[in-house]
Write a protein that holds these residues in place. Structure first.
Motif, short mmCIF file in Angstrom:
data_model
loop_
_atom_site.label_atom_id
_atom_site.label_comp_id
_atom_site.label_asym_id
_atom_site.label_seq_id
_atom_site.Cartn_x
_atom_site.Cartn_y
_atom_site.Cartn_z
N ASP A 230 51.24 56.27 -132.31
CA ASP A 230 52.02 55.82 -133.41
C ASP A 230 51.58 55.81 -134.74
N SER A 231 50.52 56.56 -134.55
CA SER A 231 49.90 57.16 -136.16
C SER A 231 50.11 58.25 -136.51
N LEU A 291 45.76 55.32 -123.30
CA LEU A 291 46.65 56.39 -123.19
C LEU A 291 46.56 57.30 -122.21
N LEU A 292 45.03 57.41 -121.53
CA LEU A 292 44.81 58.24 -120.58
C LEU A 292 43.83 57.50 -119.28
N LEU A 353 45.88 67.10 -127.22
CA LEU A 353 46.50 67.86 -128.17
C LEU A 353 47.25 67.29 -128.78
N ASP A 354 48.44 66.50 -128.24
CA ASP A 354 49.43 65.97 -129.10
C ASP A 354 49.02 65.21 -130.08
#
Length: 358
Positions: A230-231, A291-292, A353-354
């Motif tokens: 979200d940044s 996230l991971l 990468l995103d």
């Protein structure tokens, strides 16, 4: 102070494990530390609660209702003496990357640079099952041609032969699909091991360091300028991914000296609190761990001198984002990444990468 319940102060149940106590202490220390607006007395009480509940003997006495002993005075930190005077940055000084002797890098000779990269998750059956199915088909054909079989046995062999052909065709299709997936993935990312662009001088030095030494690991992938979820800003200077381990890095150009962090993550230089720059890596580590899932995440603050002089750092202990010199980073975190030097997880890679915004 004797009436304060240490469990209530830390916000943990009485049966909390030492790890839960430590986690609660870390979270509270960030807001109760004197540098964050808390008072010295309240912060000392928080430390006393943490030290009592993480020491089995002292915790047992406390649970029985005994007055807790004050924690033994900590041995004074061994810090290098501060220089008599700091003159600030030298605008004419150009920091250079130190040359590292590979013979002094503990993991260097243990890595086979010719090892083939293993991409996961596997999307096809692999070569071994196809070979087994083909061998079974050849064996059945040999039996059919070499032996005069009764009608019943002939029917059985023909059924097995048909089944082997079906299995072989499906495996062949799966193998071709896996090959197309691999070709698509490599076409998407090319042969590069580095993605994004470094920013200032310190970031360019780190980019050079990572490309020169860590790319010896066949599965390593390097990213510059990552945003948190979200940044749209580059919140993290660099990330290094190898297998299911990720290192987040901030690059700093600071005055020469000895840097270390205390138990709450506050930075010190030459024995004094350091106010020369902010570090946000702890929040970034939390965000990337969420996230991971299943990926181990660590952090490091890489420091280069802003004028002639040496950079040294204290033992990282269990700090989430310890300060490190380039030499120490390559030796210690390179060895941590080298535990699985040849694996590239496509899904994890694409997720990281995103986040590249540079």
């Amino acid at each position: 102070m004797a009436e304060v319940d240490y469990y209530e102060l830390l916000g943990v149940p009485r049966g909390a494990s030492a790890a839960e106590v430590k986690s609660a202490y870390r979270a509270l220390a960030k807001v109760m530390h004197p540098d964050a607006g808390g008072t010295a007395g309240t912060f000392r009480l928080l430390q006393l609660a943490y030290e009592t509940l993480t020491d089995p003997t002292r915790r047992a006495r406390y649970d029985l209702g005994d007055q807790p002993e004050p924690a033994p005075a900590a041995a004074p930190r061994t810090r290098r003496p501060a220089p008599r005077r700091d003159f600030g940055d030298d605008p004419d000084y150009v920091p250079k990357l130190p040359r590292l002797d590979p013979r002094g890098i503990p993991w260097w000779q243990l890595v086979d640079v010719r090892e083939r990269v293993r991409f996961v998750p596997q999307v096809g059956p692999g070569h071994a099952p196809v070979v087994v199915a083909l061998a079974s088909l050849i064996l059945l054909l040999s039996i059919l041609l070499a032996i005069n079989l009764s009608p019943f046995l002939l029917a059985v062999v023909l059924l097995l032969l048909a089944a082997a052909v079906v299995v072989l065709v499906r495996m062949g299709r799966g193998l071709l699909a896996a090959k197309r997936e691999h070709q698509s993935f490599t076409a998407e990312i090319g042969t590069s091991k580095s993605f994004g662009l470094p920013g200032d001088r310190a970031e360019k030095l780190t980019a050079e360091l990572l490309a020169k030494y860590l790319t010896r690991l066949p599965g390593v992938r390097i990213f510059h300028g990552l945003g948190l979820p979200d940044s749209v800003f580059a919140d993290v200077d660099h990330a290094v991914l190898c297998g299911h381990r990720l290192v987040l890095i901030e690059s700093k150009l600071w005055l020469p000296g000895h840097y270390e962090v205390d138990e709450v993550g506050a930075m010190w230089r030459n024995g004094h609190p350091f106010r020369g720059g902010a570090v946000r890596l702890e929040d970034s580590i939390d965000a990337f761990e969420e996230l991971l899932p299943g990926v181990e995440v660590r952090g490091a603050v890489l420091i280069y001198p802003s004028r002639a002089g040496e950079i040294s750092t204290g033992d990282p202990d269990d700090a989430l984002a310890p300060p490190m010199s380039p030499q120490r980073f390559v030796a210690e975190l390179g060895q941590w990444l080298a535990a699985d030097p040849s694996t590239v997880d496509r899904d994890v890679f694409r997720t990281v990468l995103d986040r590249v915004v540079s």
